[in-house]
Design a protein around this motif. Structure first.
Motif, PDB file in Angstrom:
ATOM      1  N   ASP A 222       0.839  -1.196   0.000  1.00  0.00           N
ATOM      2  CA  ASP A 222       0.000   0.000   0.000  1.00  0.00           C
ATOM      3  C   ASP A 222       0.877   1.249   0.000  1.00  0.00           C
ATOM      4  OD1 ASP A 222       0.786   0.679   2.666  1.00  0.00           O
ATOM      5  OD2 ASP A 222      -0.769  -0.638   3.477  1.00  0.00           O
ATOM      6  N   ASN A 223       0.230   2.399  -0.089  1.00  0.00           N
ATOM      7  CA  ASN A 223       0.954   3.651  -0.270  1.00  0.00           C
ATOM      8  C   ASN A 223       1.821   4.040   0.922  1.00  0.00           C
ATOM      9  OD1 ASN A 223      -0.154   3.938  -2.792  1.00  0.00           O
ATOM     10  ND2 ASN A 223      -1.835   5.246  -2.111  1.00  0.00           N
ATOM     11  N   THR A 224       1.573   3.439   2.088  1.00  0.00           N
ATOM     12  CA  THR A 224       2.382   3.777   3.258  1.00  0.00           C
ATOM     13  C   THR A 224       3.770   3.141   3.187  1.00  0.00           C
ATOM     14  OG1 THR A 224       1.566   1.881   4.546  1.00  0.00           O
ATOM     15  CG2 THR A 224       0.302   3.942   4.662  1.00  0.00           C
ATOM     16  N   TRP A 226       5.511   2.771   0.108  1.00  0.00           N
ATOM     17  CA  TRP A 226       5.696   2.917  -1.328  1.00  0.00           C
ATOM     18  C   TRP A 226       7.091   2.634  -1.848  1.00  0.00           C
ATOM     19  CZ3 TRP A 226       9.273   6.716  -2.018  1.00  0.00           C
ATOM     20  CH2 TRP A 226       9.379   7.691  -1.025  1.00  0.00           C
ATOM     21  N   ILE A 358       0.304  10.304  -9.152  1.00  0.00           N
ATOM     22  CA  ILE A 358       0.666   9.225  -8.237  1.00  0.00           C
ATOM     23  C   ILE A 358      -0.509   8.256  -8.125  1.00  0.00           C
ATOM     24  CG2 ILE A 358       2.321  10.645  -6.965  1.00  0.00           C
ATOM     25  CD1 ILE A 358       0.216  11.218  -4.899  1.00  0.00           C
ATOM     26  N   PRO A 359      -0.335   7.124  -7.433  1.00  0.00           N
ATOM     27  CA  PRO A 359      -1.413   6.130  -7.382  1.00  0.00           C
ATOM     28  C   PRO A 359      -2.766   6.675  -6.935  1.00  0.00           C
ATOM     29  CG  PRO A 359       0.608   5.166  -6.585  1.00  0.00           C
ATOM     30  CD  PRO A 359       0.910   6.622  -6.822  1.00  0.00           C
ATOM     31  N   SER A 360      -2.775   7.616  -6.011  1.00  0.00           N
ATOM     32  CA  SER A 360      -4.049   8.160  -5.552  1.00  0.00           C
ATOM     33  C   SER A 360      -4.769   8.948  -6.641  1.00  0.00           C
ATOM     34  CB  SER A 360      -3.844   9.048  -4.319  1.00  0.00           C
ATOM     35  OG  SER A 360      -2.969  10.125  -4.617  1.00  0.00           O
ATOM     36  N   ARG A 364      -1.603   3.658 -11.966  1.00  0.00           N
ATOM     37  CA  ARG A 364      -1.083   2.381 -11.476  1.00  0.00           C
ATOM     38  C   ARG A 364       0.029   1.845 -12.385  1.00  0.00           C
ATOM     39  NH1 ARG A 364      -6.485   2.269 -11.048  1.00  0.00           N
ATOM     40  NH2 ARG A 364      -6.724   1.048 -12.964  1.00  0.00           N
ATOM     41  N   GLN A 369       8.793   3.546  -7.117  1.00  0.00           N
ATOM     42  CA  GLN A 369       8.938   4.994  -7.070  1.00  0.00           C
ATOM     43  C   GLN A 369       9.823   5.349  -5.889  1.00  0.00           C
ATOM     44  OE1 GLN A 369       4.324   5.242  -8.514  1.00  0.00           O
ATOM     45  NE2 GLN A 369       4.847   5.733  -6.457  1.00  0.00           N
TER      46      GLN A 369
END
Length: 667
Positions: A222-224, A226, A358-360, A364, A369
């Motif tokens: 997940d993004n946390t 990255w 970015i992904p948000s 995707r 990154q």
């Protein structure tokens, strides 16, 4: 007396453990004390501290890929971005401003010597490998209950990944390298340290580390988390590794056939360093790895080409519409080549948003990154004098780099063909005439081009950005010295072409304070498009033309150009390999691939000579249209290639300190 620590950078590592990160302080000295090792009690007494220790093994990435996050307190102060790092700028893609980029200019002028400042490219990876082995050594002692078998396996997988990554990083620059298999004793003599291993041995060992890591790491995170390793990244890097190993320079055509070790021997290879014969099985191996990497990324990795519908093989503008609407960016604000076709305009915006989201944002495409190093660093390539603030001062960029005329001429026309091979495009003799559009400054060479051309470059008469001037557009006037043209003692797009790539299309400078609304986006190390291009290159090398076109066409369709057909290839006079290389040049322009591609394909002598660096006559104050729009060779840039430049040299003191270590050939 020879320094016994030179091979592993001769740096002090004072390990400072905190709650979030272990910092290793590195300096270059001739005589240093051995590292202070953390103990289990203060390094792993909580999961948070253990994670901090692990993350310290990633810290060198900030020095070689990021800039905002570089940590000079660790001795990592290189802090490059693609815009300032010599290994991207020293190609036929860009023209660095003469007053900047001293290392880049030295490379372009052929002045590459072991005494130059290559130290960080050699020492940072080995320093980080030392940190990895230190972590691994200490982790083996941990018996705390919080360290579950799954967590231990993941952490060890990340260390295996970093071993593979840092050796691959070195391999790309230096060719055959010493393989670091353990944490060496600081008091070891130079003769006890390894020399360069055979290139194929290095490749196999790196692949083993990546396979080991892929077996235990998650496919996505997940993004946390990255920046942390995944099995998707492992497979993608292995595919790149095998592609490079199959390429001409390391597959039978190395330009120095007599280069070998003097003392050190690689198990199974003796003193040889590079294979002398072509092996088609290397392409078979690369093909298998590329197919696996792409399939895994699309499925388990959850990746997809940004703005592309794989099922219908068409563009998908859903995210583009949403992103534009959020900033009040409507199509009527866009003025691109006097085109009103909605799909064309959205295609340009798609390619502009590709590397600035970015992904948000729904993007995707990125497999790996590095960090938000681009936040605010866009000014390095943006034009001067964008807006006059409330104090009457002009605000804008630094214009540290521009595009070569070669780049301009090697992006496609609107029909997806190179200009010189497109019979429908304007003749070369008319390139620099006015295209007779609403802005008469736009020349025919810059008219009727594909979307990526307008998303990557900007030029006289072009709309640089639609709302950058506090909601209003900026149209470049590159012949006006007081605006965006030539002026002494400041940055300049020397060939007359500015760069748009990486400039967010919704950026705004405010008149009130002259500040810009820079957003966070990432330094890109791996993205899905590369996997398609790698696969296409393998198919082309093995003579599978249809499969190569199938791999290229998702890239072309997403960019808004016609799919490649057998008829187009036959009519073009270009081989499928040339089509693959052209597509790679366009899609990955400026993304730190060209430096390596020129070398592994053995085409650097043709592409890095003086005539390669041409542009428009932009170094003239307030020129007329005719004076400005003519081809010139930038002789003061240099453009000189020596065969030895296929590999970087190792710093002299490193070779002196290790009798097993061979210098790169020709130095």
């Amino acid at each position: 007396m020879k320094n016994t620590l030179s091979f592993y950078s001769r740096q002090i590592c004072r390990i400072l453990l905190g709650l979030s990160i272990l910092l290793c302080c590195s300096c270059n000295y001739l005589d240093v004390a051995p590292p202070e090792k953390p103990t289990v009690s203060n390094g792993f007494d909580t999961e948070a501290k253990g994670l901090g220790f692990l993350l310290s093994c990633y810290s060198g990435l900030d020095a070689v890929y990021a800039s905002q996050n570089a940590q000079p307190e660790l001795g990592f102060s290189k802090a490059p971005s693609w815009m300032t790092d010599y290994n991207c700028q020293a190609t036929d893609e860009t023209i660095p401003y003469f007053g900047w980029q001293t290392t880049t200019l030295q490379m372009l002028q052929g002045n590459v010597t072991p005494s130059m400042k290559w130290t960080s490219d050699w020492t940072i990876p080995y320093t980080m490998l030392k940190q990895c082995y230190l972590f691994e050594e200490e982790l083996a002692k941990v018996t705390a209950s919080w360290l579950t078998p799954d967590l231990r396996n993941r952490w060890l997988g990340e260390i295996a990944f970093l071993k593979g990554f840092w050796h691959l990083y070195l391999l790309q620059y230096y060719g055959p390298i010493p393989i670091m298999e353990s944490l060496y004793d600081a008091n070891a003599s130079g003769s006890d340290l390894p020399g360069r291993s055979h290139f194929d041995y290095c490749v196999d060992r790196i692949a083993q580390w990546l396979d080991e890591a892929a077996a235990v790491l998650p496919a996505k995170i997940d993004n946390t988390e990255w920046r942390r390793a995944t099995s998707t990244i492992c497979k993608a890097l292995k595919a790149r590794l095998f592609l490079y190993a199959a390429s001409p320079i390391y597959n039978g055509s190395f330009p120095y056939p007599n280069w070998r070790n003097t003392n050190y021997e690689t198990p199974g290879y003796g003193k040889e360093l590079v294979s002398r014969t072509y092996d088609p099985q290397k392409w078979d191996r690369a093909l298998a790895a590329c197919k696996e990497a792409l399939g895994f990324a699309l499925n388990e990795g959850g990746c997809s080409l940004f703005g592309y519908n794989a099922a219908s093989r068409t563009q998908d503008f859903t995210d583009i519409d949403r992103l534009m609407n959020a900033e009040g960016l409507t199509l009527d604000k866009l003025k691109i080549d006097d085109r009103t076709d909605e799909n064309f305009l959205k295609s340009v915006m798609l390619m502009r948003y590709l590397l600035t989201t970015i992904p948000s944002d729904g993007n995707r495409e990125f497999l790996w990154q590095m960090g938000d190093y681009m936040q605010g660093r866009e000014v390095l390539i943006m034009p001067y004098n964008i807006i006059k603030d409330s104090n009457g001062s002009m605000q804008g960029g630094w214009v540290g780099s521009g595009a070569t005329l070669y780049s301009i001429e090697h992006f496609y026309t609107k029909d997806g063909k190179l200009p010189e091979y497109d019979p429908e495009f304007t003749p070369k003799t008319e390139y620099f005439q006015s295209a007779d559009l609403s802005n008469k400054n736009i020349i025919k060479l810059n008219h009727n081009r594909e979307p990526r051309f307008y998303a990557t470059f900007s030029f006289d008469g072009d709309q640089y950005s639609p709302i950058i001037v506090d909601g209003e557009p900026l149209t470049l006037q590159t012949r006006v010295s007081s605006l965006h043209g030539y002026a002494p003692n400041r940055g300049l797009a020397l060939g007359g072409y500015y760069i748009k790539k990486w400039i967010q299309p919704d950026i705004r400078y405010k008149k009130a304070d002259g500040k810009a609304s820079f957003k966070r986006h990432f330094a890109i190390t791996l993205r899905l498009a590369e996997l398609y291009l790698n696969l296409a290159e393998c198919y082309a090398a093995l003579g599978h033309d249809a499969e190569a076109m199938d791999a290229l066409n998702p890239i072309r369709s997403r960019a808004g150009v016609p799919e490649l057909t057998a008829q187009m290839v036959a009519e073009s006079g270009m081989s499928i390999t040339e089509w693959v290389r052209s597509e790679r040049f366009i899609e990955l322009w400026g993304e730190m691939h060209r430096y390596y591609d020129l070398r592994r394909w053995l085409i650097a002598p043709q592409r890095m000579d003086a005539t390669s660096f041409q542009g428009l006559n932009a170094q003239v104050p307030d020129p007329t249209f005719e004076e400005f729009n003519q081809r010139i060779t930038l002789t003061n840039l240099g453009g000189k290639w020596h065969t030895r430049m296929y590999l970087l040299p190792i710093a002299e003191h490193e070779v002196y300190s290790n009798p097993n270590l061979e210098q790169a050939p020709g130095y």
